[in-house]
Design a protein around this motif. Structure first.
Motif, PDB file in Angstrom:
ATOM      1  N   VAL B  14      48.544 -24.144  14.856  1.00  0.00           N
ATOM      2  CA  VAL B  14      49.719 -24.641  15.584  1.00  0.00           C
ATOM      3  C   VAL B  14      50.637 -23.472  15.932  1.00  0.00           C
ATOM      4  N   ARG B  15      51.171 -23.519  17.149  1.00  0.00           N
ATOM      5  CA  ARG B  15      52.109 -22.476  17.599  1.00  0.00           C
ATOM      6  C   ARG B  15      53.451 -23.103  17.949  1.00  0.00           C
ATOM      7  N   GLU B  16      54.463 -22.262  18.000  1.00  0.00           N
ATOM      8  CA  GLU B  16      55.809 -22.716  18.358  1.00  0.00           C
ATOM      9  C   GLU B  16      55.785 -23.472  19.683  1.00  0.00           C
ATOM     10  N   GLY B  17      56.420 -24.622  19.707  1.00  0.00           N
ATOM     11  CA  GLY B  17      56.508 -25.404  20.929  1.00  0.00           C
ATOM     12  C   GLY B  17      55.379 -26.406  21.098  1.00  0.00           C
ATOM     13  N   ASP B  18      54.354 -26.322  20.246  1.00  0.00           N
ATOM     14  CA  ASP B  18      53.264 -27.303  20.356  1.00  0.00           C
ATOM     15  C   ASP B  18      53.808 -28.712  20.128  1.00  0.00           C
ATOM     16  N   ASP B  19      53.231 -29.661  20.835  1.00  0.00           N
ATOM     17  CA  ASP B  19      53.627 -31.063  20.726  1.00  0.00           C
ATOM     18  C   ASP B  19      52.831 -31.704  19.587  1.00  0.00           C
ATOM     19  N   LEU B  20      53.522 -32.027  18.504  1.00  0.00           N
ATOM     20  CA  LEU B  20      52.824 -32.567  17.325  1.00  0.00           C
ATOM     21  C   LEU B  20      52.155 -33.893  17.618  1.00  0.00           C
ATOM     22  N   CYS B  21      52.790 -34.715  18.442  1.00  0.00           N
ATOM     23  CA  CYS B  21      52.210 -36.024  18.767  1.00  0.00           C
ATOM     24  C   CYS B  21      50.874 -35.826  19.482  1.00  0.00           C
ATOM     25  N   ALA B  22      50.857 -34.938  20.471  1.00  0.00           N
ATOM     26  CA  ALA B  22      49.607 -34.661  21.190  1.00  0.00           C
ATOM     27  C   ALA B  22      48.550 -34.102  20.238  1.00  0.00           C
ATOM     28  N   LEU B  23      48.991 -33.230  19.344  1.00  0.00           N
ATOM     29  CA  LEU B  23      48.070 -32.619  18.369  1.00  0.00           C
ATOM     30  C   LEU B  23      47.440 -33.680  17.471  1.00  0.00           C
ATOM     31  N   VAL B  24      48.286 -34.596  16.977  1.00  0.00           N
ATOM     32  CA  VAL B  24      47.805 -35.642  16.070  1.00  0.00           C
ATOM     33  C   VAL B  24      46.849 -36.578  16.813  1.00  0.00           C
ATOM     34  N   LEU B  25      47.240 -36.998  18.007  1.00  0.00           N
ATOM     35  CA  LEU B  25      46.393 -37.954  18.743  1.00  0.00           C
ATOM     36  C   LEU B  25      45.067 -37.314  19.150  1.00  0.00           C
ATOM     37  N   ALA B  26      45.101 -36.042  19.555  1.00  0.00           N
ATOM     38  CA  ALA B  26      43.846 -35.342  19.876  1.00  0.00           C
ATOM     39  C   ALA B  26      42.972 -35.222  18.627  1.00  0.00           C
ATOM     40  N   GLY B  27      43.618 -34.919  17.494  1.00  0.00           N
ATOM     41  CA  GLY B  27      42.872 -34.782  16.237  1.00  0.00           C
ATOM     42  C   GLY B  27      42.204 -36.084  15.829  1.00  0.00           C
ATOM     43  N   LEU B  28      42.915 -37.188  15.992  1.00  0.00           N
ATOM     44  CA  LEU B  28      42.341 -38.491  15.657  1.00  0.00           C
ATOM     45  C   LEU B  28      41.134 -38.767  16.548  1.00  0.00           C
ATOM     46  N   GLU B  29      41.283 -38.431  17.827  1.00  0.00           N
ATOM     47  CA  GLU B  29      40.186 -38.690  18.764  1.00  0.00           C
ATOM     48  C   GLU B  29      38.963 -37.830  18.428  1.00  0.00           C
ATOM     49  N   THR B  30      39.182 -36.550  18.189  1.00  0.00           N
ATOM     50  CA  THR B  30      38.088 -35.649  17.794  1.00  0.00           C
ATOM     51  C   THR B  30      37.356 -36.185  16.563  1.00  0.00           C
ATOM     52  N   ASN B  31      38.123 -36.766  15.661  1.00  0.00           N
ATOM     53  CA  ASN B  31      37.543 -37.253  14.410  1.00  0.00           C
ATOM     54  C   ASN B  31      37.126 -38.727  14.493  1.00  0.00           C
ATOM     55  N   ARG B  32      37.187 -39.266  15.722  1.00  0.00           N
ATOM     56  CA  ARG B  32      36.766 -40.654  15.966  1.00  0.00           C
ATOM     57  C   ARG B  32      37.463 -41.656  15.059  1.00  0.00           C
ATOM     58  N   LEU B  33      38.769 -41.437  14.893  1.00  0.00           N
ATOM     59  CA  LEU B  33      39.572 -42.376  14.119  1.00  0.00           C
ATOM     60  C   LEU B  33      40.498 -43.122  15.066  1.00  0.00           C
ATOM     61  N   PRO B 133      63.535 -32.464   8.060  1.00  0.00           N
ATOM     62  CA  PRO B 133      62.176 -33.038   8.038  1.00  0.00           C
ATOM     63  C   PRO B 133      62.133 -34.550   8.246  1.00  0.00           C
ATOM     64  N   ASP B 134      63.141 -35.284   7.768  1.00  0.00           N
ATOM     65  CA  ASP B 134      63.137 -36.731   8.033  1.00  0.00           C
ATOM     66  C   ASP B 134      63.278 -36.995   9.537  1.00  0.00           C
ATOM     67  N   ALA B 135      64.107 -36.187  10.195  1.00  0.00           N
ATOM     68  CA  ALA B 135      64.259 -36.350  11.647  1.00  0.00           C
ATOM     69  C   ALA B 135      62.968 -35.947  12.363  1.00  0.00           C
ATOM     70  N   SER B 136      62.300 -34.910  11.882  1.00  0.00           N
ATOM     71  CA  SER B 136      61.016 -34.510  12.484  1.00  0.00           C
ATOM     72  C   SER B 136      60.008 -35.638  12.373  1.00  0.00           C
ATOM     73  N   ALA B 137      59.984 -36.287  11.192  1.00  0.00           N
ATOM     74  CA  ALA B 137      59.046 -37.396  10.979  1.00  0.00           C
ATOM     75  C   ALA B 137      59.388 -38.566  11.897  1.00  0.00           C
ATOM     76  N   THR B 138      60.669 -38.838  12.039  1.00  0.00           N
ATOM     77  CA  THR B 138      61.105 -39.954  12.896  1.00  0.00           C
ATOM     78  C   THR B 138      60.731 -39.696  14.358  1.00  0.00           C
ATOM     79  N   ARG B 139      60.953 -38.465  14.812  1.00  0.00           N
ATOM     80  CA  ARG B 139      60.586 -38.131  16.211  1.00  0.00           C
ATOM     81  C   ARG B 139      59.099 -38.326  16.446  1.00  0.00           C
ATOM     82  N   LEU B 140      58.286 -37.847  15.489  1.00  0.00           N
ATOM     83  CA  LEU B 140      56.837 -37.975  15.641  1.00  0.00           C
ATOM     84  C   LEU B 140      56.433 -39.452  15.649  1.00  0.00           C
ATOM     85  N   ARG B 141      57.054 -40.216  14.748  1.00  0.00           N
ATOM     86  CA  ARG B 141      56.739 -41.649  14.684  1.00  0.00           C
ATOM     87  C   ARG B 141      57.069 -42.334  16.011  1.00  0.00           C
ATOM     88  N   GLU B 142      58.217 -41.985  16.577  1.00  0.00           N
ATOM     89  CA  GLU B 142      58.631 -42.625  17.828  1.00  0.00           C
ATOM     90  C   GLU B 142      57.729 -42.217  18.987  1.00  0.00           C
TER      91      GLU B 142
END
Lengths: 250, 250
Positions: B14-33, B133-142
């Motif tokens: 992961v690099r600065e500015g990466d979109d965590l939501c996109a990263l997570v969703l791509a990761g789930l897809e790669t892993n067929r979850l 970190p709670d705000a980071s988690a909330t943003r990702l959840r939203e």
């Protein structure tokens, strides 16, 4: 890489003298789980203690003057305080409603781990920790190996409060067949830097994971089966107890 | 009742500015979850910090006299000590090689959670905790809810040392959509007795469970998908921080 935890349903209430190995194997069968080499079984401390008959009755206890004084200070039953002192080597903290001790096993904990809840029957029964939880885990592991031919990991879990953090988490008070304490001090990461996290309380993390399921039913689910990448080894749960002299936080 | 944890494979660095939501969703897809309502995603602190650009360079830091004195006492780089002090409200313990502080988030921890390992590139990069970190988690959840329509739980996990116990365990420094702190004080058991375990650090147990998988690969597995009976709610990870004045152990 996956890890699956399953809480066994319909485990009967455990009584003194019950054979834990028979209980676990029957529970796996009822739940249609076939034991495999390398699986881990997490047992709640209370069923291990009950099977070992680690009961005392408040009505059998005559408190010493020390216990009576401490009971006044902490606003607890003097007989309960006596039972706590009998299980401990040192009083660590005392305050109204609070008595934190070093248990003779080395564990720093509230009330010496003595449980007054979920002990069926008479109101005055106390349940103590197993006499030697690592030995209890080893015996269970050996019985399961003898009966099934499968070498499994065993963790005996209890719920502990902690400094700095609210709420309890599951921790391991006994273990066998797993590497309870992982020591990677000196290892390096991808970039050749010494690892930030160099020691891991592996058995505590297993206990915490199992605890997510154990508390989910009213009556509790005291046996959890775990399949996944657990590090096998022979580091007992006692390796997770930090000697006070080495404690960076104290 | 079962709980399954899956560590996503092939998550890119992961690099600065990466979109965590996109990263997570791509990761789930790669892993067929396929993500389901009520699933929980556990992210290692370091990828959240990296995406938020929480870097400092040692070479940019000019230590104050206070940091220089503390660096001598603890045998650390004065610039690192300055970075630790900049993140903290209080020095809790100091000793040769050890600097435990109260982080401005309230967390009591070694080195203010500053990571020098696994930060690719220049040798002098430091990685700080997320700003909130709670705000980071909330943003990702939203973001995940907006993109997939699924309401999930998010936990941001870090590895912490603890008083009394050897080894680190995963704990939650941020959370959203789950009941991080469960308070059952006053509830009773099967036999009408008040529960022994009345408060549970639910998010810490989730982080510990995920940590069993996160450390299993050389490069680390920074995203874990969890499916099972997690208590949904809106208690943030900040609820797990115990104010010093209420700490029974201190």
């Amino acid at each position: 890489m996956s890890l699956t935890l399953t809480a066994l349903k319909d485990v009967p209430l455990v009584r003194e003298g019950d054979d834990l190995c028979a209980l676990v194997l029957a529970g796996l069968e009822t739940n249609r789980l076939a034991l495999a080499e390398g699986d881990t079984l997490v047992l709640a401390q209370k069923i291990v203690s009950k099977s070992e008959g680690r009961f005392r009755r408040l009505s059998d206890i005559t408190p010493t003057p020390q216990a009576i004084a401490l009971a006044t200070e902490t606003d607890k039953d003097p007989r309960l305080v006596q039972a706590i002192l009998d299980e401990s080597t040192e009083v660590v903290r005392k305050r109204r409603g609070v008595l934190v001790v070093r248990h003779r096993l080395g564990l720093t904990m509230a009330q010496a781990g003595i449980d007054q809840s979920n002990v069926e029957g008479a109101d005055d029964r106390l349940l103590l920790l197993p006499r030697d939880p690592d030995a209890s885990a080893t015996r269970l592991r050996e019985s399961i190996l003898a009966q099934t031919g499968k070498a499994v990991g065993i963790v005996i879990a209890d719920s502990f409060g902690r400094p700095f953090r609210n709420g309890t988490t599951g921790i391991a008070i006994g273990a066998a067949g797993i590497q309870s304490f992982i020591d990677r001090r000196g290892d390096t990461d991808l970039f050749g830097r010494v690892l930030k996290v160099s020691t891991i309380a592996h058995a505590d993390e297993i206990a915490a994971a199992a605890s997510l399921l154990m508390g989910q039913a009213d009556e509790g689910l005291p046996i959890v089966h775990l399949r996944g990448p657990v590090l096998r080894g022979d580091s007992p749960a006692a390796d997770l107890i930090r000697p006070a002299a080495e404690d960076l936080f104290l």
